[in-house]
Write a protein that holds these residues in place. Sequence first.
Motif, mmCIF file in Angstrom:
data_model
loop_
_atom_site.group_PDB
_atom_site.id
_atom_site.type_symbol
_atom_site.label_atom_id
_atom_site.label_comp_id
_atom_site.label_asym_id
_atom_site.label_seq_id
_atom_site.Cartn_x
_atom_site.Cartn_y
_atom_site.Cartn_z
ATOM 1 N N ARG A 1 1.309 9.192 -8.665
ATOM 2 C CA ARG A 1 2.671 8.984 -8.176
ATOM 3 C C ARG A 1 2.926 9.731 -6.875
ATOM 4 N N LYS A 2 2.386 10.931 -6.746
ATOM 5 C CA LYS A 2 2.651 11.731 -5.551
ATOM 6 C C LYS A 2 2.144 11.044 -4.281
ATOM 7 N N ASP A 3 1.149 10.163 -4.420
ATOM 8 C CA ASP A 3 0.581 9.488 -3.255
ATOM 9 C C ASP A 3 1.393 8.276 -2.824
ATOM 10 N N VAL A 4 2.237 7.743 -3.718
ATOM 11 C CA VAL A 4 2.924 6.485 -3.406
ATOM 12 C C VAL A 4 4.438 6.584 -3.513
ATOM 13 N N LYS A 5 4.966 7.734 -3.926
ATOM 14 C CA LYS A 5 6.395 7.843 -4.193
ATOM 15 C C LYS A 5 7.261 7.637 -2.965
ATOM 16 N N ASP A 6 6.697 7.808 -1.767
ATOM 17 C CA ASP A 6 7.495 7.661 -0.551
ATOM 18 C C ASP A 6 7.346 6.301 0.114
ATOM 19 N N VAL A 7 6.620 5.376 -0.519
ATOM 20 C CA VAL A 7 6.445 4.030 0.047
ATOM 21 C C VAL A 7 7.650 3.191 -0.374
ATOM 22 N N ALA B 1 1.165 -6.692 2.911
ATOM 23 C CA ALA B 1 0.869 -6.956 4.319
ATOM 24 C C ALA B 1 1.994 -6.444 5.216
ATOM 25 N N ALA B 2 3.243 -6.666 4.811
ATOM 26 C CA ALA B 2 4.378 -6.201 5.604
ATOM 27 C C ALA B 2 4.425 -4.680 5.649
ATOM 28 N N CYS B 3 4.089 -4.048 4.544
ATOM 29 C CA CYS B 3 4.074 -2.592 4.474
ATOM 30 C C CYS B 3 3.005 -2.021 5.413
ATOM 31 N N ILE B 4 1.834 -2.644 5.424
ATOM 32 C CA ILE B 4 0.753 -2.207 6.321
ATOM 33 C C ILE B 4 1.158 -2.390 7.773
ATOM 34 N N GLU C 1 -3.496 0.922 4.500
ATOM 35 C CA GLU C 1 -3.724 -0.164 3.548
ATOM 36 C C GLU C 1 -3.949 0.360 2.134
ATOM 37 N N ARG C 2 -4.741 1.407 1.983
ATOM 38 C CA ARG C 2 -5.026 1.929 0.645
ATOM 39 C C ARG C 2 -3.741 2.378 -0.045
#
Length: 266
Positions: free
Chosen positions: A72-78, A132-135, A141-142
């Motif tokens: 979670r710590k790696d993706v919580k700010d996306v 794709a939009a996020c990248i 990408e990862r």
Amino acid sequence: MNDVVTAEQVERHFARSAHTRALVNRWVERHGDDGVVDAVRDHRSRVVNTATLEEVKEVCAATDHALGEVKRKDVKDVRSINDWTCPFAVSHVFHFITEAIGTIPTYQEFQKQCESPRFRHMLWTPALQAIAACIEDGTPERIARHAMKWRIGNFYYSFLREQWVHAYLRSHGVMTRQHPLADALFAVDGWAGDKVISLYIGNQDYRTTNGGRKRTPRHHLRGGRPPFTFIDMELPPADSFGVVYIPRRHEVDDWIHRYFPEAVAS
């Protein structure tokens, strides 16, 4: 009792107030051109209303870990993916796939079906577009892919946990019902007569018994005549990673004694 639940039955059961009828009308207008309304109204729920506890336990044991190695710590700010939605709610797709294959899917079976021609347009393609939009906006990408895996994987675990609880309740004489229209439109995880069930892990920002920002069945179904009884089944946060988090049996037994005394007495 008939184990098959239709959207018509859901609308007739829950649309008891001007507020709730307006919710249905706005949903129809919002999805007039994307196929959601027809798909949901054509859907007949049976498997989720008949699956046994043993069947659900087998799925819990056989499923791949839906979150993989994502933390979670790696993706919580996306934010763009954490708040992402698409016309077909993820809960719609779980229900559609479950009825199509005739059983509660493992996560690997769910992924396989999501990519199939029948369901691809509902979740797989929109999710790839969101990644794709996020990248394109600058997220590696990862991280973008991990964020989507985290979001959908947690939805899967929530669905599987709900199926375990419903199967356990049925095994103790509480005949609950489910349908994706009730879930996605009214936030109803299940119901038994006029008793509306909400099952969730407590989170101060998102949802607890006493608050949180997520709108609940109490909001969506307010003003119903006759009124509904709202049952909150709140779980503490999971204390382990990599396994399906289901309630302890004594917790569900407590809920049955508290909320369904008629089942205990029978």
